[in-house]
Design a protein around this motif. Structure first.
Motif, PDB file in Angstrom:
ATOM      1  N   GLY A 141       0.021 -18.415  13.370  1.00  0.00           N
ATOM      2  CA  GLY A 141      -0.154 -19.278  14.565  1.00  0.00           C
ATOM      3  C   GLY A 141       1.176 -19.729  15.194  1.00  0.00           C
ATOM      4  N   LEU A 142       1.986 -20.062  14.674  1.00  0.00           N
ATOM      5  CA  LEU A 142       3.419 -20.189  15.062  1.00  0.00           C
ATOM      6  C   LEU A 142       4.071 -19.157  15.718  1.00  0.00           C
ATOM      7  N   ALA A 143       3.870 -17.978  14.768  1.00  0.00           N
ATOM      8  CA  ALA A 143       4.588 -16.672  15.482  1.00  0.00           C
ATOM      9  C   ALA A 143       3.861 -16.323  16.734  1.00  0.00           C
ATOM     10  N   SER A 144       2.429 -16.500  16.936  1.00  0.00           N
ATOM     11  CA  SER A 144       1.763 -16.120  18.076  1.00  0.00           C
ATOM     12  C   SER A 144       2.262 -16.807  19.403  1.00  0.00           C
ATOM     13  N   LEU A 145       2.864 -18.188  19.212  1.00  0.00           N
ATOM     14  CA  LEU A 145       3.270 -18.920  20.285  1.00  0.00           C
ATOM     15  C   LEU A 145       4.723 -18.618  20.628  1.00  0.00           C
ATOM     16  N   LEU A 146       5.432 -18.094  19.895  1.00  0.00           N
ATOM     17  CA  LEU A 146       6.606 -17.537  19.983  1.00  0.00           C
ATOM     18  C   LEU A 146       6.960 -16.383  20.389  1.00  0.00           C
ATOM     19  N   LEU A 147       5.888 -15.274  20.603  1.00  0.00           N
ATOM     20  CA  LEU A 147       6.151 -14.006  20.882  1.00  0.00           C
ATOM     21  C   LEU A 147       6.815 -13.983  22.029  1.00  0.00           C
ATOM     22  N   ASN A 148       6.651 -14.893  22.910  1.00  0.00           N
ATOM     23  CA  ASN A 148       6.957 -14.634  24.342  1.00  0.00           C
ATOM     24  C   ASN A 148       8.199 -15.718  24.778  1.00  0.00           C
ATOM     25  N   LYS A 149       8.529 -16.388  23.640  1.00  0.00           N
ATOM     26  CA  LYS A 149       9.388 -17.074  23.963  1.00  0.00           C
ATOM     27  C   LYS A 149      10.978 -16.941  23.010  1.00  0.00           C
ATOM     28  N   ALA A 150      10.685 -16.039  21.949  1.00  0.00           N
ATOM     29  CA  ALA A 150      12.047 -15.746  21.429  1.00  0.00           C
ATOM     30  C   ALA A 150      12.238 -14.294  21.538  1.00  0.00           C
ATOM     31  N   LYS A 151      13.542 -13.871  21.140  1.00  0.00           N
ATOM     32  CA  LYS A 151      13.833 -12.402  21.153  1.00  0.00           C
ATOM     33  C   LYS A 151      13.012 -11.740  20.080  1.00  0.00           C
ATOM     34  N   LEU A 152      13.037 -12.314  18.750  1.00  0.00           N
ATOM     35  CA  LEU A 152      11.845 -11.628  17.572  1.00  0.00           C
ATOM     36  C   LEU A 152      11.646 -13.034  16.820  1.00  0.00           C
ATOM     37  N   PRO A 166       2.926  -8.137  19.556  1.00  0.00           N
ATOM     38  CA  PRO A 166       1.793  -8.118  20.288  1.00  0.00           C
ATOM     39  C   PRO A 166       0.461  -7.172  19.629  1.00  0.00           C
ATOM     40  N   GLU A 167       0.927  -6.148  19.072  1.00  0.00           N
ATOM     41  CA  GLU A 167       0.001  -5.330  18.396  1.00  0.00           C
ATOM     42  C   GLU A 167      -0.580  -5.799  17.016  1.00  0.00           C
ATOM     43  N   ASN A 168       0.309  -6.319  16.243  1.00  0.00           N
ATOM     44  CA  ASN A 168      -0.181  -6.910  14.790  1.00  0.00           C
ATOM     45  C   ASN A 168      -0.466  -8.603  14.962  1.00  0.00           C
ATOM     46  N   ILE A 169      -0.133  -9.078  15.952  1.00  0.00           N
ATOM     47  CA  ILE A 169      -0.546 -10.511  15.870  1.00  0.00           C
ATOM     48  C   ILE A 169      -1.919 -10.963  15.871  1.00  0.00           C
ATOM     49  N   ASN A 170      -2.767 -10.270  16.634  1.00  0.00           N
ATOM     50  CA  ASN A 170      -4.143 -10.401  16.810  1.00  0.00           C
ATOM     51  C   ASN A 170      -4.941 -10.046  15.648  1.00  0.00           C
ATOM     52  N   THR A 171      -4.508  -9.145  15.165  1.00  0.00           N
ATOM     53  CA  THR A 171      -5.107  -8.738  13.709  1.00  0.00           C
ATOM     54  C   THR A 171      -4.949  -9.881  12.563  1.00  0.00           C
ATOM     55  N   LEU A 172      -3.713 -10.313  12.656  1.00  0.00           N
ATOM     56  CA  LEU A 172      -3.235 -11.126  11.611  1.00  0.00           C
ATOM     57  C   LEU A 172      -4.166 -12.550  12.006  1.00  0.00           C
ATOM     58  N   LEU A 173      -4.296 -13.022  13.035  1.00  0.00           N
ATOM     59  CA  LEU A 173      -4.930 -14.076  13.498  1.00  0.00           C
ATOM     60  C   LEU A 173      -6.261 -14.176  13.025  1.00  0.00           C
ATOM     61  N   GLU A 174      -6.967 -12.847  13.491  1.00  0.00           N
ATOM     62  CA  GLU A 174      -8.459 -12.767  13.050  1.00  0.00           C
ATOM     63  C   GLU A 174      -8.701 -12.778  11.663  1.00  0.00           C
ATOM     64  N   GLN A 175      -7.665 -12.131  10.743  1.00  0.00           N
ATOM     65  CA  GLN A 175      -7.758 -12.104   9.379  1.00  0.00           C
ATOM     66  C   GLN A 175      -7.886 -13.685   8.957  1.00  0.00           C
ATOM     67  N   ARG A 176      -6.799 -14.463   9.468  1.00  0.00           N
ATOM     68  CA  ARG A 176      -6.570 -15.701   9.021  1.00  0.00           C
ATOM     69  C   ARG A 176      -8.172 -16.609   9.463  1.00  0.00           C
ATOM     70  N   HIS A 177      -8.651 -16.488  10.472  1.00  0.00           N
ATOM     71  CA  HIS A 177      -9.666 -16.912  10.892  1.00  0.00           C
ATOM     72  C   HIS A 177     -10.908 -16.634  10.036  1.00  0.00           C
ATOM     73  N   ALA A 178     -10.974 -15.427   9.650  1.00  0.00           N
ATOM     74  CA  ALA A 178     -12.253 -15.018   8.804  1.00  0.00           C
ATOM     75  C   ALA A 178     -12.178 -15.378   7.486  1.00  0.00           C
ATOM     76  N   SER A 179     -11.023 -15.514   7.208  1.00  0.00           N
ATOM     77  CA  SER A 179     -10.697 -16.120   5.874  1.00  0.00           C
ATOM     78  C   SER A 179     -11.032 -17.716   5.729  1.00  0.00           C
ATOM     79  N   ALA A 180     -10.630 -18.352   6.814  1.00  0.00           N
ATOM     80  CA  ALA A 180     -10.925 -19.587   7.006  1.00  0.00           C
ATOM     81  C   ALA A 180     -12.476 -19.988   6.936  1.00  0.00           C
ATOM     82  N   GLN A 181     -13.172 -19.139   7.584  1.00  0.00           N
ATOM     83  CA  GLN A 181     -14.567 -19.342   7.972  1.00  0.00           C
ATOM     84  C   GLN A 181     -15.230 -19.069   6.567  1.00  0.00           C
TER      85      GLN A 181
END
Length: 149
Positions: A78-89, A100-115
């Protein structure tokens, strides 16, 4: 690279980052909650910022601190997704770079596991952090700091 900011409450590569940045002119800022306070003397290029123990307090401080030339190390998707457009890396302590290519997949996996857990299921935690993981991180991190300094 302005500085390396570490989400420091549970980061297993803090010592590696401190050693690899020593003498490079790169500053390291480690953000931790007070419950992870340490009085160990650190080199001059390292500073600690301590925040309240509240939920996401470290994350909020990192978001406020980060500048466009900074590199951030966090395992928090979640923090990483907030920083992608703010930090160099933004990099995980296992050495992969968030993008941007891997963050959505990671967030979706985290959400599915939480559910799944919310409905009574059980999931495994992350795999144990190994010496091979440290070596991989150090290799990737060394390449990055040489590329950007």
């Amino acid at each position: 690279m302005t500085q390396v900011i570490i989400d420091g409450d549970a980061c297993p590569v803090v010592n590696s980052v401190i050693e690899l940045t020593d003498g490079t002119g790169i500053f390291v800022t480690i953000v931790r909650s007070f419950s992870h306070f340490s009085s160990v003397i650190q080199p001059d290029h390292v500073k600690f910022i301590y925040v309240d123990d509240g939920p996401d307090a470290v994350d909020y401080r990192i978001v406020k601190l980060v500048q466009p030339d900074d590199l951030v190390i966090t395992q928090d998707y979640g923090l990483a997704s907030l920083l992608l457009n703010k930090a160099k890396l933004v990099i995980h302590h296992k050495g992969f770079i968030y993008n941007p290519e891997n963050i959505n997949t990671l967030l979706e996996q985290r959400h599915a596991s939480a559910q799944f857990r919310k409905s009574g299921g059980r999931t495994k935690g992350p795999t144990a952090f190994t010496e091979d993981d440290v070596a991989k991180f150090e290799s990737v991190f060394s390449t990055l700091i040489h590329k950007y300094t």
